[in-house]
Design an enzyme around this catalytic site. Sequence first.
Site, PDB file in Angstrom:
ATOM      1  N   VAL A 284     -26.697 -40.137 -14.151  1.00 34.14           N
ATOM      2  CA  VAL A 284     -25.598 -39.766 -15.041  1.00 34.14           C
ATOM      3  C   VAL A 284     -24.259 -40.072 -14.383  1.00 34.14           C
ATOM      4  O   VAL A 284     -23.974 -39.595 -13.288  1.00 34.14           O
ATOM      5  CB  VAL A 284     -25.667 -38.277 -15.421  1.00 34.14           C
ATOM      6  CG1 VAL A 284     -24.607 -37.944 -16.466  1.00 34.14           C
ATOM      7  CG2 VAL A 284     -27.055 -37.922 -15.932  1.00 34.14           C
ATOM      8  N   SER A 285     -23.423 -40.847 -15.059  1.00 35.19           N
ATOM      9  CA  SER A 285     -22.138 -41.281 -14.514  1.00 35.19           C
ATOM     10  C   SER A 285     -20.983 -40.676 -15.303  1.00 35.19           C
ATOM     11  O   SER A 285     -21.070 -40.505 -16.521  1.00 35.19           O
ATOM     12  CB  SER A 285     -22.044 -42.814 -14.579  1.00 35.19           C
ATOM     13  OG  SER A 285     -20.744 -43.258 -14.223  1.00 35.19           O
ATOM     14  N   PRO A 286     -19.843 -40.402 -14.614  1.00 35.15           N
ATOM     15  CA  PRO A 286     -18.638 -39.964 -15.316  1.00 35.15           C
ATOM     16  C   PRO A 286     -17.784 -41.136 -15.797  1.00 35.15           C
ATOM     17  O   PRO A 286     -16.772 -40.924 -16.458  1.00 35.15           O
ATOM     18  CB  PRO A 286     -17.888 -39.182 -14.233  1.00 35.15           C
ATOM     19  CG  PRO A 286     -18.212 -39.926 -12.981  1.00 35.15           C
ATOM     20  CD  PRO A 286     -19.647 -40.394 -13.147  1.00 35.15           C
TER      21      PRO A 286
END
Length: 710
Positions: A284-286
């Site tokens: 999961v990336s911002p």
Amino acid sequence: MSLSRSVVFSLLLLLLGTITPASTTTTTTAPYAFTLGTGIADITGPAAEVGMMGYVQFGQSSAGIHFRQYARAFVVEDGPTTLTFVNLDLCFTSSAIKMGVIKELNNLYPGLYSNENLMISSTHTHSAPGGFSWNTLYQLTTYGVSRQNIGGVVSGIVEAIKDARGSMEEGNLLINQDELITPQSNINRSPYAYMMNPAEERAKYQHDVDKMMVSLRFEGKSGPIGAINWFAVHGTSMNNTNLLISGDNKGYAAMQFEEEMNRSGIPGRGPFVAAFGQSNEGDVSPNTKGAFCPDGTPCSYKDSTCGGWAEGCRSIGPGDDMYDSTRIIGEQQFSFAYNLFKTATSTLTGGNTTAVHAFVDFFNVTVSAAYTGTGAPATTCPAAIGDATAAGTTDGAGDFNFHQATNSSSTNPIWNLVGRFLHEPSKEVIACQEPKPILVFVGGVRVPTPMAANILPLQVFRIGRLAIVAVPGEFTTMSGRRLRETIRNTMIANGAPSDTVVVIAGLANEYSQYVATPEEYTAQRYEGASTLYGPMTLPAYQQEFSVLAKRLMTGSPAPSYPAQLDYSQDVYQFQPGVFFDDGPAGEIVRGFNTHSSYAIGATVLAKFYSGDPRNSLRHGDSFLTVEKLEEKNGKWVVVATDANWETKFQWERHYSFPEIAESYATITWTIPPGTPVGTYRLRHSGDSKHAFTGKVSQFTGVTTSFKVTA
């Protein structure tokens, strides 16, 4: 997600009345189910010349502070049971840290704390100094351990717990949860691997990342005293070019929440404490705009390359730069968490507060057919990393053109030969780890300590219908979903209520890299290649946590477990310390004093001769202050420190004969909206080491005063 949309979202919440000072509302009424306490303390690492942990970049060493790191502690007492949850602005928690903390706590509170009732989780910021693990795989870019950093983190955690225990009062716990869908705050950075999961399983979920945020409100007899908010998103808004210590997006969210409640202007001082905990953020990336090549085209879907080269693929956050992206993703988490906090009405019941803990040797777990998904039993493997681990991710690519999604060692034959030189894996290990092309058999290397952990801590807290699951690694989205489902089903089958909520607290108690599903493992993107113990890693976790969950519910005795070893006397520190400092520390460098006046929104800059920040961590203190003159009494009052978002402390060594150990500190303050007009100045404080005596002395220096105008 643009800046303007973030601002509009916050304004809408204000208009709806969901963002108002929580101190104006108290929902707790007697009787109280718990005794509660919250505390906070500084754990900022060495602000110079220590490799940062996360991106594994040799050139990324600390060179100042954007804002400080903190330990946030939450104590829950229910009759004779004491549980303590600690959240760190750190890349991960290590056994070196937890062992050190328990040792210190047992000196302060004999017999009260153990591995079972103390849980230490980390936010996974990639912008904080490393060197706090005994495993050599995580010492490469820090040139061994940093005893100063380990000691500073341990002492800070102990101080936070002391702070929490010193503020204990009767109270209740309120839980709330909802999905943070708009504005977009997280995306899947490995959708190719995610799509390997069964279609029928993927169909159960609307998104390829978890959007759920779970909020736990600590409501004391005197009013609200704290909140823990779990949400899955990487601490990689700040990219691998950053050299300033930062809590990244979760650190910013915590700072904003605490300022909203405390209104002190200076972070880290309580009394209200807000933690933004990590969860199953493995894939999961911002960086919500996605991954792009230098020419603006999207990176390749399967292996995240640009024209066959991995180094050019870079993910982009929602802001104008990495600082702006950090602020936006942090603001979105804060705004949503604050709304959950304000609207929480479901109270957790007392009398069912327990904890269980186990150590498991993940080099050799026999996994039953009930969990393997193959219809036959299988085993985990001694630890190994694959070629794609060296490729890095779209949040930060590796070097030497390693590719993700590779099942062959032929793409990098020279580096695979180097890996074999360290330790040749056996045929059995190669077969166990298939289809991973083994780059380094880390489970076989001990120089001088194990390169990767084999004894892993598993832990679960239960507070009423809430279960907090401490995992020593980074679970992908689907891995986390499967683990939560396994634990929840086991708990309900053994008497837990049907509305039981299971939360994953990531990067807790120890670190063992990633946990991909067996299906994602076959894709051998970064997350699968970094799943150390082979394709049966997740099924092993499901099996062992199911055993723990049953113990949690039934109170059955714990079987014998292997011991986790203390390597504190076996590790080395190769990074040289501070020899001495040259130059007139505290004096302003000619031509770098402040101007006479600045408008709000402008950036004030001054440059000082300095000393090496490693001379003192200055916990609870600051390398800089912004001071305002009180016209009535002529006193200077501190209005900002190096813990504030709007300040930056940047340190650099200046090599010039004969001052071979001279250094500079550049202090900046971007004047925020709402700053009162008046007279201000900047101060730089630090510590300098004498060349002949070795004595470390404090110094300070100030700029000329300047006016802030409207």
